[in-house]
Design a protein around this motif. Structure first.
Motif, PDB file in Angstrom:
ATOM      1  N   ALA A   6       0.836  -1.202   0.000  1.00 18.03           N
ATOM      2  CA  ALA A   6       0.000   0.000   0.000  1.00 18.03           C
ATOM      3  C   ALA A   6       0.873   1.255   0.000  1.00 18.03           C
ATOM      4  CB  ALA A   6      -0.911  -0.006   1.216  1.00 18.03           C
ATOM      5  N   GLN A   7       0.429   2.266  -0.692  1.00 15.20           N
ATOM      6  CA  GLN A   7       1.160   3.529  -0.744  1.00 15.20           C
ATOM      7  C   GLN A   7       0.781   4.381   0.475  1.00 15.20           C
ATOM      8  OE1 GLN A   7       3.575   4.208  -3.051  1.00 15.20           O
ATOM      9  NE2 GLN A   7       3.217   2.077  -3.629  1.00 15.20           N
ATOM     10  N   ILE A   8       1.401   4.043   1.605  1.00 16.29           N
ATOM     11  CA  ILE A   8       1.148   4.779   2.825  1.00 16.29           C
ATOM     12  C   ILE A   8       2.061   6.002   2.871  1.00 16.29           C
ATOM     13  CG2 ILE A   8       1.090   4.655   5.347  1.00 16.29           C
ATOM     14  CD1 ILE A   8      -0.948   2.874   3.998  1.00 16.29           C
ATOM     15  N   ASP A   9       1.485   7.123   3.193  1.00 19.50           N
ATOM     16  CA  ASP A   9       2.244   8.368   3.203  1.00 19.50           C
ATOM     17  C   ASP A   9       3.459   8.265   4.123  1.00 19.50           C
ATOM     18  OD1 ASP A   9       2.847  11.038   2.645  1.00 19.50           O
ATOM     19  OD2 ASP A   9       1.732  11.745   4.405  1.00 19.50           O
ATOM     20  N   LYS A  10       4.622   8.601   3.595  1.00 19.38           N
ATOM     21  CA  LYS A  10       5.872   8.729   4.342  1.00 19.38           C
ATOM     22  C   LYS A  10       6.433   7.406   4.862  1.00 19.38           C
ATOM     23  CE  LYS A  10       4.909  13.456   5.902  1.00 19.38           C
ATOM     24  NZ  LYS A  10       4.792  14.358   7.081  1.00 19.38           N
ATOM     25  N   LEU A  11       6.020   6.287   4.301  1.00 20.79           N
ATOM     26  CA  LEU A  11       6.593   5.016   4.704  1.00 20.79           C
ATOM     27  C   LEU A  11       7.407   4.426   3.558  1.00 20.79           C
ATOM     28  CD1 LEU A  11       3.728   3.202   6.655  1.00 20.79           C
ATOM     29  CD2 LEU A  11       5.581   4.620   7.551  1.00 20.79           C
ATOM     30  N   HIS A  12       8.615   3.961   3.874  1.00 19.38           N
ATOM     31  CA  HIS A  12       9.443   3.290   2.868  1.00 19.38           C
ATOM     32  C   HIS A  12       9.379   1.797   3.132  1.00 19.38           C
ATOM     33  CE1 HIS A  12      12.915   1.922   0.546  1.00 19.38           C
ATOM     34  NE2 HIS A  12      12.798   3.048  -0.133  1.00 19.38           N
ATOM     35  N   LEU A  13       8.799   1.056   2.174  1.00 18.66           N
ATOM     36  CA  LEU A  13       8.557  -0.367   2.351  1.00 18.66           C
ATOM     37  C   LEU A  13       9.395  -1.181   1.377  1.00 18.66           C
ATOM     38  CD1 LEU A  13       4.658  -0.200   2.548  1.00 18.66           C
ATOM     39  CD2 LEU A  13       6.291  -0.186   4.445  1.00 18.66           C
ATOM     40  N   PRO A  14       9.842  -2.357   1.802  1.00 15.09           N
ATOM     41  CA  PRO A  14      10.614  -3.218   0.905  1.00 15.09           C
ATOM     42  C   PRO A  14       9.701  -4.014  -0.009  1.00 15.09           C
ATOM     43  CG  PRO A  14      10.366  -4.286   3.017  1.00 15.09           C
ATOM     44  CD  PRO A  14       9.681  -2.940   3.137  1.00 15.09           C
ATOM     45  N   SER A  15      10.301  -4.608  -1.020  1.00 13.99           N
ATOM     46  CA  SER A  15       9.569  -5.572  -1.834  1.00 13.99           C
ATOM     47  C   SER A  15       9.340  -6.825  -1.011  1.00 13.99           C
ATOM     48  CB  SER A  15      10.374  -5.908  -3.096  1.00 13.99           C
ATOM     49  OG  SER A  15       9.833  -7.042  -3.743  1.00 13.99           O
ATOM     50  N   LEU A  16       8.172  -7.429  -1.159  1.00 13.10           N
ATOM     51  CA  LEU A  16       7.859  -8.636  -0.403  1.00 13.10           C
ATOM     52  C   LEU A  16       8.889  -9.727  -0.678  1.00 13.10           C
ATOM     53  CD1 LEU A  16       5.857 -10.003   1.520  1.00 13.10           C
ATOM     54  CD2 LEU A  16       4.552 -10.737  -0.484  1.00 13.10           C
ATOM     55  N   ALA A  17       9.399  -9.786  -1.894  1.00 13.64           N
ATOM     56  CA  ALA A  17      10.387 -10.805  -2.255  1.00 13.64           C
ATOM     57  C   ALA A  17      11.703 -10.621  -1.510  1.00 13.64           C
ATOM     58  CB  ALA A  17      10.634 -10.774  -3.763  1.00 13.64           C
ATOM     59  N   ASP A  18      11.953  -9.430  -1.017  1.00 12.57           N
ATOM     60  CA  ASP A  18      13.207  -9.154  -0.308  1.00 12.57           C
ATOM     61  C   ASP A  18      13.123  -9.410   1.189  1.00 12.57           C
ATOM     62  OD1 ASP A  18      14.445  -8.380  -2.667  1.00 12.57           O
ATOM     63  OD2 ASP A  18      13.863  -6.275  -2.438  1.00 12.57           O
ATOM     64  N   ILE A  19      11.939  -9.737   1.707  1.00 12.14           N
ATOM     65  CA  ILE A  19      11.773  -9.985   3.136  1.00 12.14           C
ATOM     66  C   ILE A  19      12.060 -11.456   3.418  1.00 12.14           C
ATOM     67  CG2 ILE A  19      10.200  -9.914   5.102  1.00 12.14           C
ATOM     68  CD1 ILE A  19       8.681  -7.703   3.691  1.00 12.14           C
ATOM     69  N   VAL A  20      13.093 -11.708   4.202  1.00 14.95           N
ATOM     70  CA  VAL A  20      13.536 -13.072   4.462  1.00 14.95           C
ATOM     71  C   VAL A  20      12.667 -13.715   5.535  1.00 14.95           C
ATOM     72  CG1 VAL A  20      15.515 -14.474   5.195  1.00 14.95           C
ATOM     73  CG2 VAL A  20      15.878 -12.395   3.839  1.00 14.95           C
ATOM     74  N   ASP A  21      12.355 -14.997   5.343  1.00 14.75           N
ATOM     75  CA  ASP A  21      11.586 -15.770   6.326  1.00 14.75           C
ATOM     76  C   ASP A  21      10.291 -15.057   6.704  1.00 14.75           C
ATOM     77  OD1 ASP A  21      13.497 -17.723   6.301  1.00 14.75           O
ATOM     78  OD2 ASP A  21      14.504 -17.058   8.125  1.00 14.75           O
ATOM     79  N   PHE A  22       9.565 -14.630   5.694  1.00 18.96           N
ATOM     80  CA  PHE A  22       8.351 -13.851   5.924  1.00 18.96           C
ATOM     81  C   PHE A  22       7.336 -14.618   6.766  1.00 18.96           C
ATOM     82  CE2 PHE A  22       4.128 -12.367   4.327  1.00 18.96           C
ATOM     83  CZ  PHE A  22       4.189 -11.079   4.809  1.00 18.96           C
ATOM     84  N   GLU A  23       7.235 -15.943   6.562  1.00 17.31           N
ATOM     85  CA  GLU A  23       6.214 -16.730   7.247  1.00 17.31           C
ATOM     86  C   GLU A  23       6.620 -17.126   8.664  1.00 17.31           C
ATOM     87  OE1 GLU A  23       3.221 -17.182   6.315  1.00 17.31           O
ATOM     88  OE2 GLU A  23       3.500 -16.244   4.364  1.00 17.31           O
ATOM     89  N   HIS A  24       7.914 -17.078   8.982  1.00 20.14           N
ATOM     90  CA  HIS A  24       8.358 -17.582  10.278  1.00 20.14           C
ATOM     91  C   HIS A  24       7.747 -16.816  11.449  1.00 20.14           C
ATOM     92  CE1 HIS A  24      12.136 -20.093   9.085  1.00 20.14           C
ATOM     93  NE2 HIS A  24      11.031 -20.473   8.461  1.00 20.14           N
ATOM     94  N   ASP A  25       7.729 -15.488  11.371  1.00 23.05           N
ATOM     95  CA  ASP A  25       7.153 -14.719  12.462  1.00 23.05           C
ATOM     96  C   ASP A  25       5.645 -14.926  12.560  1.00 23.05           C
ATOM     97  OD1 ASP A  25       9.269 -13.476  13.833  1.00 23.05           O
ATOM     98  OD2 ASP A  25       9.483 -11.945  12.286  1.00 23.05           O
ATOM     99  N   ALA A  26       4.989 -15.156  11.432  1.00 21.80           N
ATOM    100  CA  ALA A  26       3.549 -15.435  11.473  1.00 21.80           C
ATOM    101  C   ALA A  26       3.287 -16.743  12.204  1.00 21.80           C
ATOM    102  CB  ALA A  26       2.983 -15.485  10.059  1.00 21.80           C
TER     103      ALA A  26
END
Length: 356
Positions: free
Chosen positions: A292-312
């Motif tokens: 989402a294009q949230i004002d003033k937030l810099h977000l990474p690409s989902l593909a660049d987030i390591v172990d995305f499911e582990h914290d879930a």
């Protein structure tokens, strides 16, 4: 240039790399298998991937301290590749041997205790370093004076402005979840520590929910004796009230009114606080998944987030489902029977309460 201190996942004086009493491994495995199945565990939860989310970081100081350009940048300890405090540091600490969550959470310290410079993660900058906040071109400090606890946030969490928590009545403040560490040691800016959640306060700041999670470093002298807010009140009386009053009054020297608190100003117990952790982690997942294009937030690409499911998966294990208390009966008789926990009153272990 490297900072004098190189922080590790625990960073205690003895150099130990694990908490003194971790949750039993068999318990974690049993819960993981119950929720995700044995085959999924072997592939996902126990895999020793060479590319993991980070619980330990090295720090670099960029720019001159005390200037608008000064930043504290995190990097992977092994590769020295810059990483984001917000998106790349794991929410839950994982055992280095089998990559299973221990129940401890990773706390990113922004403002050390006994200091007043208002450092914070730069959520609007690439790689999200830590910077000193600026207002009208001037570096900010707390006019109230030094803060008396270590203050920072949990990575991979987000207080969604569009989500109105039933117990807060307002949306979130668009930042990672705030954390107050009440241990004895001073934790440097940028250090990542394993902590145990004890309780939470619901602060309302300028019409936004600004939850404050109370935690203790797992290597602290008090850590083994503190498992819930009741233990804090019993062994360290006045600590929670002092934290509440600090946040209530810290903006008064700036000419602003005192901050308010929801939930009748109660400090809620650990189980409730872990609900907030789980809620804000899922909000972060929605944020980075939808890009989402949230004002003033810099977000990474989902593909660049390591172990995305582990914290879930760890959130499913350790964070109870959201159970607001606003729907509880409000008669005097019912309140006596089912009133929410006040400071230091609820010490019953519930699902998601982990004793270290």
């Amino acid at each position: 240039k490297p900072l004098p201190l190189r922080t590790t996942d625990v960073g205690n004086a003895s150099g130990a790399s694990r908490p003194s009493r971790a949750i039993p491994r068999a318990t974690v495995l049993q819960r993981c298998r119950a929720k995700h199945g044995r085959s999924k565990m072997s592939m996902s939860m126990l895999s020793l991937s060479k590319k993991r989310s980070h619980s330990s970081v090295s720090l670099s100081s960029l720019g001159d301290e005390g200037t608008l350009t000064h930043r504290v940048q995190a990097a992977c300890e092994k590769s020295n590749v810059p990483i984001s405090f917000w998106h790349d540091v794991a929410l839950f600490y994982r055992n280095e041997v089998d990559n299973c969550p221990t129940g401890a959470l990773n706390f990113v310290c922004e403002i050390p205790k006994y200091s007043r410079k208002k450092f914070e993660i730069a959520t609007d900058e690439p790689q999200n370093p830590i910077k000193q906040d600026v207002k009208k071109g001037v570096l900010r400090e707390f006019k109230k004076g030094d803060i008396f606890f270590n203050y920072g946030c949990f990575p991979r969490t987000w207080e969604d402005p569009d989500y109105i928590h039933p117990d807060a009545g307002v949306g979130g403040d668009n930042d990672p979840l705030d954390v107050c560490e009440i241990g004895l040691r001073i934790i440097p800016t940028g250090a990542v520590r394993q902590v145990k959640v004890l309780g939470c306060l619901c602060m309302i700041d300028d019409g936004e929910a600004d939850w404050k999670i109370i935690v203790i470093d797992v290597t602290d002298r008090w850590a083994q004796e503190l498992n819930d807010v009741a233990d804090v009140e019993r062994l360290l009386p006045g600590t929670v009230s002092a934290v509440r009053e600090w946040f209530r009054t810290y903006k008064i020297p700036d000419g602003k009114p005192p901050n308010e608190f929801g939930l009748d100003e109660k400090c809620m117990h650990r189980s409730y606080a872990m609900q907030i952790v789980g809620e804000t982690h899922h909000a972060w997942r929605r944020l980075v998944t939808t890009a989402a294009q949230i004002d003033k937030l810099h977000l990474p690409s989902l593909a660049d987030i390591v172990d995305f499911e582990h914290d879930a998966q760890a959130t499913d294990l350790f964070c109870p489902e959201l159970q607001p208390i606003t729907s509880a009966p409000t008669s005097a008789e019912d309140e006596d029977e089912e009133a929410p926990a006040q400071d230091g009153m609820d010490v019953q272990n519930q699902e998601g309460n982990i004793e270290f």
